[in-house]
Scaffold this motif. Sequence first.
Motif, PDB file in Angstrom:
ATOM      1  N   ASP A  20      52.119   7.248  96.131  1.00  0.00           N
ATOM      2  CA  ASP A  20      52.689   8.495  96.622  1.00  0.00           C
ATOM      3  C   ASP A  20      52.219   9.728  95.855  1.00  0.00           C
ATOM      4  O   ASP A  20      52.424  10.851  96.317  1.00  0.00           O
ATOM      5  CB  ASP A  20      54.220   8.444  96.566  1.00  0.00           C
ATOM      6  CG  ASP A  20      54.813   7.454  97.560  1.00  0.00           C
ATOM      7  OD1 ASP A  20      54.083   6.990  98.468  1.00  0.00           O
ATOM      8  OD2 ASP A  20      56.010   7.135  97.423  1.00  0.00           O
ATOM      9  N   ASN A  21      51.613   9.531  94.705  1.00  0.00           N
ATOM     10  CA  ASN A  21      51.214  10.659  93.855  1.00  0.00           C
ATOM     11  C   ASN A  21      49.743  10.639  93.479  1.00  0.00           C
ATOM     12  O   ASN A  21      49.364  11.107  92.403  1.00  0.00           O
ATOM     13  CB  ASN A  21      52.096  10.685  92.606  1.00  0.00           C
ATOM     14  CG  ASN A  21      53.533  10.976  92.936  1.00  0.00           C
ATOM     15  OD1 ASN A  21      53.892  12.119  93.213  1.00  0.00           O
ATOM     16  ND2 ASN A  21      54.359   9.944  92.953  1.00  0.00           N
ATOM     17  N   LEU A  22      48.915  10.117  94.373  1.00  0.00           N
ATOM     18  CA  LEU A  22      47.471  10.067  94.092  1.00  0.00           C
ATOM     19  C   LEU A  22      46.902  11.448  93.812  1.00  0.00           C
ATOM     20  O   LEU A  22      46.050  11.604  92.941  1.00  0.00           O
ATOM     21  CB  LEU A  22      46.717   9.401  95.241  1.00  0.00           C
ATOM     22  CG  LEU A  22      46.767   7.889  95.291  1.00  0.00           C
ATOM     23  CD1 LEU A  22      46.048   7.375  96.537  1.00  0.00           C
ATOM     24  CD2 LEU A  22      46.175   7.274  94.041  1.00  0.00           C
ATOM     25  N   GLY A  23      47.370  12.440  94.540  1.00  0.00           N
ATOM     26  CA  GLY A  23      46.888  13.808  94.310  1.00  0.00           C
ATOM     27  C   GLY A  23      47.182  14.284  92.904  1.00  0.00           C
ATOM     28  O   GLY A  23      46.322  14.885  92.247  1.00  0.00           O
ATOM     29  N   LEU A  24      48.375  14.021  92.434  1.00  0.00           N
ATOM     30  CA  LEU A  24      48.748  14.402  91.075  1.00  0.00           C
ATOM     31  C   LEU A  24      47.906  13.646  90.050  1.00  0.00           C
ATOM     32  O   LEU A  24      47.412  14.230  89.084  1.00  0.00           O
ATOM     33  CB  LEU A  24      50.233  14.139  90.827  1.00  0.00           C
ATOM     34  CG  LEU A  24      50.729  14.350  89.400  1.00  0.00           C
ATOM     35  CD1 LEU A  24      50.615  15.809  88.990  1.00  0.00           C
ATOM     36  CD2 LEU A  24      52.154  13.848  89.252  1.00  0.00           C
ATOM     37  N   ALA A  27      44.499  15.067  90.039  1.00  0.00           N
ATOM     38  CA  ALA A  27      44.525  16.379  89.391  1.00  0.00           C
ATOM     39  C   ALA A  27      44.591  16.230  87.871  1.00  0.00           C
ATOM     40  O   ALA A  27      43.949  16.988  87.142  1.00  0.00           O
ATOM     41  CB  ALA A  27      45.699  17.200  89.914  1.00  0.00           C
ATOM     42  N   CYS A  28      45.352  15.245  87.393  1.00  0.00           N
ATOM     43  CA  CYS A  28      45.413  14.979  85.946  1.00  0.00           C
ATOM     44  C   CYS A  28      44.042  14.585  85.417  1.00  0.00           C
ATOM     45  O   CYS A  28      43.604  15.084  84.368  1.00  0.00           O
ATOM     46  CB  CYS A  28      46.420  13.870  85.640  1.00  0.00           C
ATOM     47  SG  CYS A  28      48.143  14.349  85.750  1.00  0.00           S
ATOM     48  N   ASP A  29      43.367  13.689  86.136  1.00  0.00           N
ATOM     49  CA  ASP A  29      42.023  13.265  85.715  1.00  0.00           C
ATOM     50  C   ASP A  29      41.073  14.451  85.664  1.00  0.00           C
ATOM     51  O   ASP A  29      40.313  14.611  84.702  1.00  0.00           O
ATOM     52  CB  ASP A  29      41.474  12.196  86.664  1.00  0.00           C
ATOM     53  CG  ASP A  29      42.187  10.864  86.555  1.00  0.00           C
ATOM     54  OD1 ASP A  29      42.862  10.610  85.536  1.00  0.00           O
ATOM     55  OD2 ASP A  29      42.074  10.070  87.514  1.00  0.00           O
ATOM     56  N   TYR A  50      46.360  20.765  81.857  1.00  0.00           N
ATOM     57  CA  TYR A  50      46.509  19.315  81.837  1.00  0.00           C
ATOM     58  C   TYR A  50      47.945  18.934  81.469  1.00  0.00           C
ATOM     59  O   TYR A  50      48.575  18.104  82.133  1.00  0.00           O
ATOM     60  CB  TYR A  50      45.507  18.704  80.850  1.00  0.00           C
ATOM     61  CG  TYR A  50      45.731  17.241  80.578  1.00  0.00           C
ATOM     62  CD1 TYR A  50      45.418  16.288  81.539  1.00  0.00           C
ATOM     63  CD2 TYR A  50      46.254  16.814  79.366  1.00  0.00           C
ATOM     64  CE1 TYR A  50      45.630  14.937  81.308  1.00  0.00           C
ATOM     65  CE2 TYR A  50      46.461  15.466  79.115  1.00  0.00           C
ATOM     66  CZ  TYR A  50      46.149  14.537  80.091  1.00  0.00           C
ATOM     67  OH  TYR A  50      46.359  13.205  79.847  1.00  0.00           O
ATOM     68  N   GLN A  51      48.476  19.551  80.439  1.00  0.00           N
ATOM     69  CA  GLN A  51      49.841  19.240  79.990  1.00  0.00           C
ATOM     70  C   GLN A  51      50.875  19.540  81.070  1.00  0.00           C
ATOM     71  O   GLN A  51      51.850  18.798  81.225  1.00  0.00           O
ATOM     72  CB  GLN A  51      50.179  20.011  78.712  1.00  0.00           C
ATOM     73  CG  GLN A  51      49.604  19.372  77.473  1.00  0.00           C
ATOM     74  CD  GLN A  51      50.121  17.968  77.262  1.00  0.00           C
ATOM     75  OE1 GLN A  51      49.396  17.008  77.452  1.00  0.00           O
ATOM     76  NE2 GLN A  51      51.357  17.833  76.878  1.00  0.00           N
ATOM     77  N   ASP A  52      50.680  20.607  81.819  1.00  0.00           N
ATOM     78  CA  ASP A  52      51.602  20.934  82.912  1.00  0.00           C
ATOM     79  C   ASP A  52      51.631  19.820  83.950  1.00  0.00           C
ATOM     80  O   ASP A  52      52.697  19.428  84.443  1.00  0.00           O
ATOM     81  CB  ASP A  52      51.217  22.254  83.583  1.00  0.00           C
ATOM     82  CG  ASP A  52      51.505  23.467  82.714  1.00  0.00           C
ATOM     83  OD1 ASP A  52      52.284  23.354  81.740  1.00  0.00           O
ATOM     84  OD2 ASP A  52      50.942  24.545  83.023  1.00  0.00           O
ATOM     85  N   GLY A  57      54.256  14.768  86.260  1.00  0.00           N
ATOM     86  CA  GLY A  57      54.271  13.323  86.492  1.00  0.00           C
ATOM     87  C   GLY A  57      55.350  12.623  85.700  1.00  0.00           C
ATOM     88  O   GLY A  57      56.041  11.729  86.212  1.00  0.00           O
ATOM     89  N   THR A  58      55.533  13.027  84.465  1.00  0.00           N
ATOM     90  CA  THR A  58      56.565  12.435  83.620  1.00  0.00           C
ATOM     91  C   THR A  58      57.942  12.688  84.211  1.00  0.00           C
ATOM     92  O   THR A  58      58.796  11.789  84.242  1.00  0.00           O
ATOM     93  CB  THR A  58      56.478  13.006  82.191  1.00  0.00           C
ATOM     94  OG1 THR A  58      55.169  12.760  81.671  1.00  0.00           O
ATOM     95  CG2 THR A  58      57.510  12.375  81.280  1.00  0.00           C
TER      96      THR A  58
END
Length: 102
Positions: A20-24, A27-29, A50-52, A57-58
């Motif tokens: 469900d969060n592949l986009g996130l 984006a992190c990568d 990156y931290q945002d 995600g956390t």
Amino acid sequence: MRRRRFADLIARQLDLFVRDNLGLLDACDEAERAYDRAGRDEAEERYGDYQDLVEDGTELLADLRDAFAATLDDEAADEYEAAFNAAVAKRLPRFALEIENR
């Protein structure tokens, strides 16, 4: 051994989170790669980006964990939360650093 009681459930929850969060996750990568490529003058801003994303995600993972833990008695909830946090550390380590604090 007691943490194993929730292992299958948590594995399915993390599978759904990833799906469900592949986009996130993508984006992190990309944000991590941008930080790695950034020059000195840009590195701090790229790391902040990156931290945002990692924080987002956390928070999603903590919400997922907490929603299920709320359905359990206190002892089982503590056991489940510890198992969930350990599974996140193993499978999605970028989100593990702060999950225990949420």
